[in-house]
Motif scaffolding. Structure first.
Motif, PDB file in Angstrom:
ATOM      1  N   CYS A 313     -12.460  -7.749  11.770  1.00  0.00           N
ATOM      2  CA  CYS A 313     -12.624  -7.152  10.454  1.00  0.00           C
ATOM      3  C   CYS A 313     -14.087  -7.249  10.008  1.00  0.00           C
ATOM      4  CB  CYS A 313     -11.729  -7.799   9.414  1.00  0.00           C
ATOM      5  SG  CYS A 313     -12.279  -9.457   8.941  1.00  0.00           S
ATOM      6  N   GLY A 314     -14.405  -6.569   8.905  1.00  0.00           N
ATOM      7  CA  GLY A 314     -15.788  -6.511   8.450  1.00  0.00           C
ATOM      8  C   GLY A 314     -16.239  -7.725   7.659  1.00  0.00           C
ATOM      9  N   VAL A 364      -4.138  -8.495  -6.794  1.00  0.00           N
ATOM     10  CA  VAL A 364      -3.537  -7.206  -6.491  1.00  0.00           C
ATOM     11  C   VAL A 364      -3.271  -6.471  -7.804  1.00  0.00           C
ATOM     12  CG1 VAL A 364      -1.631  -6.008  -5.362  1.00  0.00           C
ATOM     13  CG2 VAL A 364      -2.459  -8.205  -4.455  1.00  0.00           C
ATOM     14  N   LYS A 365      -4.010  -5.385  -7.988  1.00  0.00           N
ATOM     15  CA  LYS A 365      -3.812  -4.565  -9.197  1.00  0.00           C
ATOM     16  C   LYS A 365      -3.034  -3.317  -8.821  1.00  0.00           C
ATOM     17  CE  LYS A 365      -6.558  -7.182 -11.725  1.00  0.00           C
ATOM     18  NZ  LYS A 365      -6.141  -7.916 -12.903  1.00  0.00           N
ATOM     19  N   GLU A 366      -2.626  -2.565  -9.863  1.00  0.00           N
ATOM     20  CA  GLU A 366      -1.875  -1.329  -9.632  1.00  0.00           C
ATOM     21  C   GLU A 366      -2.668  -0.384  -8.716  1.00  0.00           C
ATOM     22  OE1 GLU A 366       1.539   0.145  -9.796  1.00  0.00           O
ATOM     23  OE2 GLU A 366       1.240  -1.141 -11.554  1.00  0.00           O
ATOM     24  N   ASP A 367      -3.963  -0.290  -8.991  1.00  0.00           N
ATOM     25  CA  ASP A 367      -4.754   0.736  -8.329  1.00  0.00           C
ATOM     26  C   ASP A 367      -5.789   0.191  -7.344  1.00  0.00           C
ATOM     27  OD1 ASP A 367      -5.833  -0.542 -10.423  1.00  0.00           O
ATOM     28  OD2 ASP A 367      -6.823   1.190 -11.343  1.00  0.00           O
ATOM     29  N   GLU A 368      -6.024  -1.082  -7.384  1.00  0.00           N
ATOM     30  CA  GLU A 368      -7.052  -1.603  -6.478  1.00  0.00           C
ATOM     31  C   GLU A 368      -6.774  -3.066  -6.163  1.00  0.00           C
ATOM     32  OE1 GLU A 368     -10.842  -2.382  -8.131  1.00  0.00           O
ATOM     33  OE2 GLU A 368     -10.018  -3.289  -9.944  1.00  0.00           O
ATOM     34  N   TRP A 369      -7.454  -3.570  -5.133  1.00  0.00           N
ATOM     35  CA  TRP A 369      -7.440  -4.992  -4.843  1.00  0.00           C
ATOM     36  C   TRP A 369      -8.729  -5.578  -5.376  1.00  0.00           C
ATOM     37  CZ3 TRP A 369      -4.875  -7.161   0.103  1.00  0.00           C
ATOM     38  CH2 TRP A 369      -3.534  -6.725   0.155  1.00  0.00           C
ATOM     39  N   PHE A 377     -12.942  -4.852   3.856  1.00  0.00           N
ATOM     40  CA  PHE A 377     -11.759  -4.513   4.652  1.00  0.00           C
ATOM     41  C   PHE A 377     -11.539  -3.010   4.679  1.00  0.00           C
ATOM     42  CE2 PHE A 377     -10.767  -8.787   2.906  1.00  0.00           C
ATOM     43  CZ  PHE A 377     -10.850  -9.482   4.111  1.00  0.00           C
ATOM     44  N   THR A 378     -11.038  -2.537   5.799  1.00  0.00           N
ATOM     45  CA  THR A 378     -10.679  -1.125   5.914  1.00  0.00           C
ATOM     46  C   THR A 378      -9.365  -0.903   5.173  1.00  0.00           C
ATOM     47  OG1 THR A 378      -9.333  -1.450   7.865  1.00  0.00           O
ATOM     48  CG2 THR A 378     -11.696  -1.073   8.224  1.00  0.00           C
ATOM     49  N   MET A 385      -2.251  -6.046   5.466  1.00  0.00           N
ATOM     50  CA  MET A 385      -2.135  -7.317   4.712  1.00  0.00           C
ATOM     51  C   MET A 385      -1.063  -7.202   3.642  1.00  0.00           C
ATOM     52  SD  MET A 385      -5.840  -9.104   4.141  1.00  0.00           S
ATOM     53  CE  MET A 385      -6.927  -7.741   3.829  1.00  0.00           C
ATOM     54  N   ALA A 386      -1.103  -6.054   2.911  1.00  0.00           N
ATOM     55  CA  ALA A 386      -0.141  -5.849   1.834  1.00  0.00           C
ATOM     56  C   ALA A 386       1.276  -5.937   2.370  1.00  0.00           C
ATOM     57  CB  ALA A 386      -0.377  -4.490   1.168  1.00  0.00           C
ATOM     58  N   GLN A 387       1.473  -5.362   3.518  1.00  0.00           N
ATOM     59  CA  GLN A 387       2.815  -5.376   4.087  1.00  0.00           C
ATOM     60  C   GLN A 387       3.217  -6.782   4.526  1.00  0.00           C
ATOM     61  OE1 GLN A 387       3.380  -2.572   7.263  1.00  0.00           O
ATOM     62  NE2 GLN A 387       5.581  -2.983   7.391  1.00  0.00           N
ATOM     63  N   ALA A 388       2.287  -7.443   5.242  1.00  0.00           N
ATOM     64  CA  ALA A 388       2.592  -8.786   5.737  1.00  0.00           C
ATOM     65  C   ALA A 388       2.877  -9.742   4.575  1.00  0.00           C
ATOM     66  CB  ALA A 388       1.431  -9.316   6.580  1.00  0.00           C
ATOM     67  N   LEU A 389       2.156  -9.548   3.480  1.00  0.00           N
ATOM     68  CA  LEU A 389       2.267 -10.484   2.347  1.00  0.00           C
ATOM     69  C   LEU A 389       3.259 -10.009   1.284  1.00  0.00           C
ATOM     70  CD1 LEU A 389      -1.535 -11.153   2.028  1.00  0.00           C
ATOM     71  CD2 LEU A 389       0.174 -12.974   2.296  1.00  0.00           C
ATOM     72  N   ASP A 390       3.813  -8.821   1.486  1.00  0.00           N
ATOM     73  CA  ASP A 390       4.676  -8.212   0.466  1.00  0.00           C
ATOM     74  C   ASP A 390       3.962  -8.228  -0.885  1.00  0.00           C
ATOM     75  OD1 ASP A 390       6.827  -7.032  -0.789  1.00  0.00           O
ATOM     76  OD2 ASP A 390       7.832  -8.954  -1.173  1.00  0.00           O
ATOM     77  N   ALA A 391       2.715  -7.749  -0.856  1.00  0.00           N
ATOM     78  CA  ALA A 391       1.878  -7.814  -2.064  1.00  0.00           C
ATOM     79  C   ALA A 391       2.261  -6.722  -3.052  1.00  0.00           C
ATOM     80  CB  ALA A 391       0.407  -7.673  -1.674  1.00  0.00           C
ATOM     81  N   GLN A 392       2.453  -7.111  -4.291  1.00  0.00           N
ATOM     82  CA  GLN A 392       2.801  -6.186  -5.371  1.00  0.00           C
ATOM     83  C   GLN A 392       1.761  -6.320  -6.473  1.00  0.00           C
ATOM     84  OE1 GLN A 392       5.422  -4.284  -4.943  1.00  0.00           O
ATOM     85  NE2 GLN A 392       6.329  -5.383  -3.178  1.00  0.00           N
TER      86      GLN A 392
END
Lengths: 594, 594
Positions: A313-314, A364-369, A377-378, A385-392
């Motif tokens: 990653c970057g 984790v915001k509605e429209d941005e991280w 990060f790309t 990451m969002a998927q792995a962490l179930d980020a909402q």
């Protein structure tokens, strides 16, 4: 001061109620409180069992009333009188004896008391050292006394259970041999044998194995053990273990017996009906999901491994760690997206105590991280990451990036801290978890050799024996720990009963044959003379009682605990001794004498 | 070596009988004996519970039979098979399982054994050291294993009794303070505090008194205690006590509670119904009649004081002793008038071991008193002696003439020796005796001061308080010992609970205020802060179990006893330690290093 004379105690201070009206009774105890009201003296009399109100009324007995005028807090008295119903407005439903009082006809002052250095009936701020110096006063407080009573009941419950399961309680020596494997020993110089020393046992491990070789089949002991280590808040130089060992046994049978014991204990002490079997988890899974081998499973906040997701990653910090063979893991602190800058600084500082060199986070915001690091990060990486962490939206992601050891240390502690801050831990739930399949050995960077994760007598997983010489760190052991709410309360294993296998493990530990003979020769010899398959477990009584009683420190469940500097403010131990005593022990001082 | 595989033990080796015919069973244990008979192999399989005969018959399973050919003594095996009735001629009524045998269908060899260094199933002569070195083998012998099982049962019986009587078992520290009053302490150097030492407790005396001040009311503990003394045959450096303390209590109540405990113990272990109350005797009477404060009252042979009878007599040896303030006492060895010259020489030699400088004797004949010393006595003196001793023809009179201390020492031992020679002691009778009213203090010629007969916390008889300053040696204490068949098995007292009284006793002991403060300041302080009247008692478990099991040595009732030189041949403790360990403890050797 008077003697008891002909008075004999007939009841305790928690026993009398309306069933006893008009009966004569003799109580003995301590003056807890005194109130003078309308010319009448009311005393709350306290003993181990409870409190009873005793009344000195000049109309009943003027001489006794006059004598009662002297009474002060913590004086020791005997009273003889009659059980009477309290006036209705004076009843105290909080007290077992709150419906009655004793109209006193005879008073004997068995002892006076100087004014205590701190009041007993209020929860005032008093230094721990002063409390320990006057431990006998602190023990008079019902909330501390209760702990000792529960400890007594708990240990008798354990004994009854084990006796019923064919165990024999057998005493093993306190004056035994120093075995450098393990923690630092307390030594006891021998007077008869110049230059020789006994050691106080760190555990009766070898003796209980010898008892199995002796055919005792099922052994237990509730026994003091000793470790001369630098003390942490929850350690004592001497501590009590419930120690067990069984022959012709498997892991499954030991676990079942222990679960029965724990169930009996919680029924007796907490009136809880635990439902074994308890959950189990392998060491590998515990480390992966919780970063610790003693996870508190009362809440989630699990660790998610992002190492592969973020490889290349970057973000240079992560990338470097991953390139060096380290790992990146994260916790999704659900709903903590509104944490302030200060909250995050506090958490970073907290993580720092456990070795973190900074802490990356993302809101984790509605429209941005939202985070200083999002830009590295790309979109694919963020999605993964969002998927792995179930980020909402509304979540907070906290990262650990370092060696596996540091990441696990930091994130497992951060996880506990988050749970405390978020109030995720409910006071009265008890989550038991067996952790199994520990590694047999771990590499010690300092000593440049493998050391035993449990102890050198733990049996390896038989299916992996060939790895012992080629990849020792990969071999699992037949060890199991019992974890309660994130505390290791017990640990044990199936032991090695083959002399050949024992020699192999010593070899893997870098304990060469001669040294093994010198230190453990008697065990090896015993294994050659008909040792049965056996295994066992040991429980730390102090920590178990702390959890059972809901105390915050193990000191609250020990009658005479030592300070963190391993001193006893009550007796002022340790103390100087006469020079003659040292000479008799063939020793000279190596300290500056005053 | 094989694992247990899927086999799980279903029964013990003492469990199966005709009720189980044709059932499948799995047993595990040790090969005690192997007999091959008519092509069939018979194994006596032993576990902690007993012995079962297992049979390998080639007609049932030829492969298993072939495998069984390997089996040797003390190999560890698991067998699965069917319960069968033994042929009638093969039944063994001495064995609980003697009516059946197991026809084996599956054999697993769980461990082999090298040939033991001594055979287990014969009572061969083996050195004590070798037996202790291979203690695990000796413990496999049912007669030794039985002692540990009985010890377990006895201590659980004690616990149950005390729990039922409102006692709390409370653990007191093992790492405590050296208190020079008493025997020599085992010391434990402190690493954290240079030049300071812990001591292992000689008893929890001060802590249990502190627990009474803390309001715990009834305490007990079954606890290890330590004394670094030169060992006699029946002493161990570490020993186990049943230790008790009670508040608001009198001697009578303690005695009643203890008698109940002893009764429960003897019922459980010996199935004997003791009938308390036990006999009592004052110290003075015990010394007068038996010359010891722990008289064996299973037989007579009492001491008779002839000092006044013989004052001014013609026998110079006696006369000199009496003039110097000594005493003359005698035992009438009923019916021993026929003792030979050798018998008398042996007895004289025996008496010499206890300090006698010779031993006068008289044989009572029909017509004369035959003895080298008869001629020195007048007819009146002889008549008076005859009356005092109830001397009849055929009797033998043995004299002791010296200081009271020596006379009592010699004659009390001679009395025991005579009883042994005459077979007066019956194996299975248990004579309990409370000895009371001990002196509080005794004068120590070496230290030129009074020392405590029990310990400095024993309460004096309140009626004699004024004597404490004028004639300290005359003051009696509120102490009581429990004696069983001539062995002191327990001792205790009502304690001092007044700080003033405690200071007075310290003063009488020559412990001046500053020293008292330094050593026992915390106790004095506790007594000032509301100490209840209290008292207690402690029992030596090892000796009690020796008597209960009919063993000849306390070593037979201890799992891992030490030798008379305080070593453990099994672990080779005490042992040398690394120099670094000493340095950490701020100590240097004061012995010649090899």
């Amino acid at each position: 001061m008077e003697s008891m004379g002909a008075l004999r105690r007939t009841h305790t201070c928690n026993e009398l109620g309306l069933d006893f009206l008009d009966q004569e009774t003799t109580l003995m105890g301590w003056v807890l409180r005194r109130r003078d009201h309308g010319g009448v003296i009311f005393i709350d009399l306290r003993d181990r069992w409870g409190i009873t109100q005793v009344v000195f009324n000049p109309e009943i007995n003027p001489a006794v009333h006059a004598k009662a005028h002297q009474l002060r807090s913590e004086w020791v008295i005997a009273v003889r009188g009659r059980v009477a119903k309290r006036p209705e407005s004076m009843e105290n439903p909080k007290l077992a004896t709150g419906a009655i009082e004793i109209l006193v006809d005879e008073l004997r002052i068995l002892n006076t008391s100087e004014t205590p250095p701190f009041p007993l009936d209020e929860d005032v701020e008093v230094s721990d050292t002063l409390r320990l110096q006057y431990r006998y006063l602190d023990l008079r407080r019902p909330e501390i006394a209760k702990n000792l009573i529960l400890r007594h009941q708990a240990l008798q419950t354990v004994r009854t259970y084990l006796n019923d399961n064919q165990f024999l309680e057998i005493e093993t020596p306190m004056l035994t041999r120093s075995t450098p494997e393990g923690a630092r020993d307390y030594l006891v110089p021998s007077r008869v044998h110049a230059g020789k020393f006994f050691a106080l046992p760190q555990s009766p491990q070898l003796f209980k194995q010898i008892l199995m070789v002796a055919g005792m089949d099922r052994y237990y002991q509730i026994v003091k053990c000793f470790r001369d280590e630098d003390l942490r808040a929850d350690r004592q130089p001497e501590f009590t273990q419930i120690d067990m060992e069984l022959s012709f046994i498997t892991e499954e049978e030991i676990i079942t017996i222990v679960e029965g014991m724990i169930k009996a204990l919680f029924k007796e002490i907490r009136d809880l009906d635990l439902q074994p079997p308890f959950n189990r988890m392998t060491y590998d899974e515990a480390m992966r999901r919780f970063g610790t081998d003693r996870p508190d499973t009362r809440f989630g906040l699990e660790l998610v491994d992002l190492t592969e997701t973020l490889r290349g990653c970057g973000f240079k910090v992560f990338n470097t760690v991953i390139d060096k063979g380290g790992m990146v893991k994260a916790i999704n602190a659900k709903g903590c997206g509104a944490f302030s800058r200060k909250d995050l600084d506090d958490l970073t500082e907290y993580a720092g105590r456990f070795g973190a060199r900074g802490m990356a986070w993302i809101k984790v915001k509605e429209d941005e991280w939202q985070s200083p690091i999002t830009k590295f990060f790309t979109e694919d990486e963020i999605k993964a990451m969002a998927q792995a962490l179930d980020a909402q939206p509304g979540d907070l992601i906290l990262f650990g990036a370092d060696t596996a050891k540091t990441v696990h240390q930091v994130l497992s502690e951060l996880r506990l801290e988050l749970a405390r801050r978020l109030g995720l831990i409910q006071g009265d739930s008890f989550n038991f978890l067996w952790v199994t399949d520990f590694p047999l050995l771990e590499y010690d960077e300092e000593q440049k050799r493998y050391t035993a994760v449990h102890h050198p007598f733990t049996a390896p997983n038989e299916a992996q024996l060939e790895l012992l010489e080629t990849d020792p760190g990969a071999v699992k052991s037949r060890a199991y720990d019992l974890v309660l709410n994130g505390n290791e309360i017990g640990g044990g294993s199936i032991r090695i009963h083959s002399p050949l296998m024992q020699k192999k493990v010593f070899k893997a530990l870098g304990i060469e044959t001669e040294e093994a003979q010198e230190k453990f020769g008697f065990l090896l010899r015993a294994l050659e003379l008909g040792a049965p398959p056996h295994g066992g477990i040991a429980f730390g009584v102090d920590r178990l009682m702390m959890l059972l009683t809901g105390s915050t420190s193990i000191r609250d469940v020990i009658a005479f605990p030592k300070t963190q500097k391993a001193t006893c403010p009550l007796t002022e131990a340790p103390s100087s001794v006469a020079r003659k005593q040292l000479t008799e022990l063939h020793l000279q001082p190596d300290w500056k004498e005053k």
